[in-house]
Design an enzyme around this catalytic site. Structure first.
Site, PDB file in Angstrom:
ATOM      1  N   LYS A 168      -1.849  -2.283   8.135  1.00  0.00           N
ATOM      2  CA  LYS A 168      -2.941  -1.748   8.946  1.00  0.00           C
ATOM      3  C   LYS A 168      -2.891  -2.338  10.355  1.00  0.00           C
ATOM      4  O   LYS A 168      -2.555  -3.499  10.534  1.00  0.00           O
ATOM      5  CB  LYS A 168      -4.294  -2.060   8.296  1.00  0.00           C
ATOM      6  CG  LYS A 168      -4.519  -1.308   6.976  1.00  0.00           C
ATOM      7  CD  LYS A 168      -5.894  -1.616   6.405  1.00  0.00           C
ATOM      8  CE  LYS A 168      -6.157  -0.805   5.137  1.00  0.00           C
ATOM      9  NZ  LYS A 168      -7.482  -1.101   4.553  1.00  0.00           N
TER      10      LYS A 168
ATOM     11  N   ARG B 296       0.834  -1.191   0.000  1.00  0.00           N
ATOM     12  CA  ARG B 296       0.000   0.000   0.000  1.00  0.00           C
ATOM     13  C   ARG B 296       0.880   1.257   0.000  1.00  0.00           C
ATOM     14  O   ARG B 296       2.058   1.204   0.385  1.00  0.00           O
ATOM     15  CB  ARG B 296      -0.905   0.032   1.233  1.00  0.00           C
ATOM     16  CG  ARG B 296      -1.846  -1.155   1.357  1.00  0.00           C
ATOM     17  CD  ARG B 296      -2.653  -1.049   2.654  1.00  0.00           C
ATOM     18  NE  ARG B 296      -3.605  -2.157   2.805  1.00  0.00           N
ATOM     19  CZ  ARG B 296      -3.335  -3.288   3.452  1.00  0.00           C
ATOM     20  NH1 ARG B 296      -2.143  -3.474   4.017  1.00  0.00           N
ATOM     21  NH2 ARG B 296      -4.252  -4.238   3.554  1.00  0.00           N
TER      22      ARG B 296
ATOM     23  N   HIS C  28      -4.384  -8.684   3.300  1.00  0.00           N
ATOM     24  CA  HIS C  28      -5.837  -8.606   3.477  1.00  0.00           C
ATOM     25  C   HIS C  28      -6.262  -9.382   4.717  1.00  0.00           C
ATOM     26  O   HIS C  28      -5.706 -10.440   5.022  1.00  0.00           O
ATOM     27  CB  HIS C  28      -6.556  -9.196   2.262  1.00  0.00           C
ATOM     28  CG  HIS C  28      -6.550  -8.291   1.067  1.00  0.00           C
ATOM     29  ND1 HIS C  28      -6.784  -8.760  -0.214  1.00  0.00           N
ATOM     30  CD2 HIS C  28      -6.359  -6.958   0.944  1.00  0.00           C
ATOM     31  CE1 HIS C  28      -6.730  -7.746  -1.058  1.00  0.00           C
ATOM     32  NE2 HIS C  28      -6.471  -6.645  -0.379  1.00  0.00           N
TER      33      HIS C  28
ATOM     34  N   ARG D 115      -0.902  -1.692  -7.141  1.00  0.00           N
ATOM     35  CA  ARG D 115      -1.214  -2.798  -6.215  1.00  0.00           C
ATOM     36  C   ARG D 115      -2.162  -3.782  -6.904  1.00  0.00           C
ATOM     37  O   ARG D 115      -1.975  -5.002  -6.826  1.00  0.00           O
ATOM     38  CB  ARG D 115      -1.844  -2.225  -4.946  1.00  0.00           C
ATOM     39  CG  ARG D 115      -2.233  -3.234  -3.869  1.00  0.00           C
ATOM     40  CD  ARG D 115      -2.563  -2.458  -2.595  1.00  0.00           C
ATOM     41  NE  ARG D 115      -3.386  -3.189  -1.643  1.00  0.00           N
ATOM     42  CZ  ARG D 115      -2.925  -4.020  -0.712  1.00  0.00           C
ATOM     43  NH1 ARG D 115      -1.627  -4.276  -0.643  1.00  0.00           N
ATOM     44  NH2 ARG D 115      -3.740  -4.613   0.145  1.00  0.00           N
TER      45      ARG D 115
ATOM     46  N   TYR E 153     -10.175  -9.896  -7.255  1.00  0.00           N
ATOM     47  CA  TYR E 153      -9.207 -10.006  -8.344  1.00  0.00           C
ATOM     48  C   TYR E 153      -9.478 -11.213  -9.234  1.00  0.00           C
ATOM     49  O   TYR E 153      -9.086 -11.234 -10.393  1.00  0.00           O
ATOM     50  CB  TYR E 153      -7.782 -10.072  -7.792  1.00  0.00           C
ATOM     51  CG  TYR E 153      -7.385  -8.814  -7.066  1.00  0.00           C
ATOM     52  CD1 TYR E 153      -7.124  -7.643  -7.773  1.00  0.00           C
ATOM     53  CD2 TYR E 153      -7.304  -8.771  -5.678  1.00  0.00           C
ATOM     54  CE1 TYR E 153      -6.777  -6.475  -7.111  1.00  0.00           C
ATOM     55  CE2 TYR E 153      -6.962  -7.614  -5.012  1.00  0.00           C
ATOM     56  CZ  TYR E 153      -6.697  -6.466  -5.735  1.00  0.00           C
ATOM     57  OH  TYR E 153      -6.365  -5.317  -5.082  1.00  0.00           O
TER      58      TYR E 153
ATOM     59  N   HIS F 161      -2.620   2.642  -5.994  1.00  0.00           N
ATOM     60  CA  HIS F 161      -3.463   1.453  -5.806  1.00  0.00           C
ATOM     61  C   HIS F 161      -3.627   0.681  -7.117  1.00  0.00           C
ATOM     62  O   HIS F 161      -3.838  -0.536  -7.098  1.00  0.00           O
ATOM     63  CB  HIS F 161      -4.824   1.861  -5.242  1.00  0.00           C
ATOM     64  CG  HIS F 161      -5.277   0.971  -4.131  1.00  0.00           C
ATOM     65  ND1 HIS F 161      -4.638   0.878  -2.916  1.00  0.00           N
ATOM     66  CD2 HIS F 161      -6.308   0.093  -4.055  1.00  0.00           C
ATOM     67  CE1 HIS F 161      -5.257  -0.003  -2.155  1.00  0.00           C
ATOM     68  NE2 HIS F 161      -6.278  -0.489  -2.823  1.00  0.00           N
TER      69      HIS F 161
END
Length: 294
Positions: free
Chosen positions: A171, A147, A266, A243, A275, A240
């Site tokens: 995150k 990210r 994720h 990514r 995806y 992004h």
């Protein structure tokens, strides 16, 4: 008697809604009022039923309104009737069982392999520091799928040059290890040599601007946008997208969904599954272009 003005007064005085929000509510409710009066002049706020509301939804969709726009207007109508029911101005809520249209999931945008090959071709770049920095950042995004916030926070100590691994803090401060290939290893080494020769380091960041400070999110967004425009006509040209390009390339090369999930950081496999829709759309296009009966 139920009416728009008393509801808007309630929003303003009792709920302290902003002027802009009240203007939006007024527009949405007046659109519905216009619709049901055209349908039958005898109809009123108290006498409409769920079928009238559903007809309005169908009418808006037929007119080309997005699902987001329709659902926003339904939200205003729901608030209006909740208010009316609470004040005992109506006996039943006509919108209670009405569902809005589902928002269509937009597939991730990504660069084609040929576009990425062109973008990172050394002949596309000069040896100026800013160019070396930009190319290295783009290859890092493409090779690792990290990210924007993760890239900006990288430091030299996060790169293991012996095992070709990158330590990323994602995150909620969760860390993960991402392997990378020879191309990124060589690119990072050349970049660091250039940086240490030409930049007076002011901060610990891996990626520094010419003033020696860690690159900002805004700087990287601008850099990526300008360079993606050299090879792509995509409307969205952001970090992004790179990514997404990484994830799509991995799945097209038959990487497992679970492995891609871990690489991307994720929380849920369902986030990664989007995806697979992208790769399936690619397969459909290949089929359509290639099959004689398609």
């Amino acid at each position: 008697m139920l009416g728009i003005e008393q509801f808007l007064k309630y929003l303003r005085l009792e709920r302290n809604y902003s002027d802009q929000t009240i203007v939006s509510y007024r527009e949405d409710l007046e659109l519905f009022l216009l619709f049901f009066k055209k349908k039958d002049v005898q109809l009123s706020w108290e006498t409409i039923d769920a079928d009238v509301v559903r007809d309005w939804v169908e009418y808006m969709m037929d007119k080309g309104n997005s699902a987001t726009s329709v659902n926003r207007r339904l939200s205003a109508l729901r608030s209006f009737y909740r208010y009316a029911l609470k004040r005992k101005l109506i006996e039943r809520n006509p919108i209670y069982n009405v569902k809005g249209p589902k928002r269509q999931k937009t597939l991730p945008q990504f660069l084609k392999e040929a576009e990425m090959d062109k973008l990172i071709d050394p002949d596309m770049w000069t040896d100026d520091y800013n160019n070396v920095l930009a190319r290295t950042i783009i290859i890092t995004f493409y090779s690792t799928g990290i990210r924007l916030s993760e890239l900006v926070s990288l430091e030299d100590k996060d790169i293991n040059a012996f095992t070709n691994e990158l330590k990323v803090t994602g995150k909620r401060d969760k860390q993960r290890i991402i392997p990378f290939g020879a191309e990124l290893a060589e690119t990072l080494e050349l970049y660091k040599q250039k940086r240490d020769e030409e930049v007076d380091r002011m901060e610990k960041g891996l990626f520094l601007n010419k003033k020696g400070k860690r690159v900002s999110n805004a700087y990287v967004r601008k850099l990526v946008k300008e360079n993606l425009a050299r090879v792509s006509t995509l409307k969205k040209k952001s970090p992004h997208v790179l990514r997404h390009t990484f994830a799509t390339a991995m799945l097209n090369a038959e990487a497992g969904l679970g492995s891609v999930k871990e690489l991307l950081g994720h929380e849920s496999i369902s986030t990664t599954e989007v995806y697979t829709h992208t790769t399936f759309e690619q397969l459909k296009k290949v089929y359509k272009d290639a099959h004689p009966r398609a």
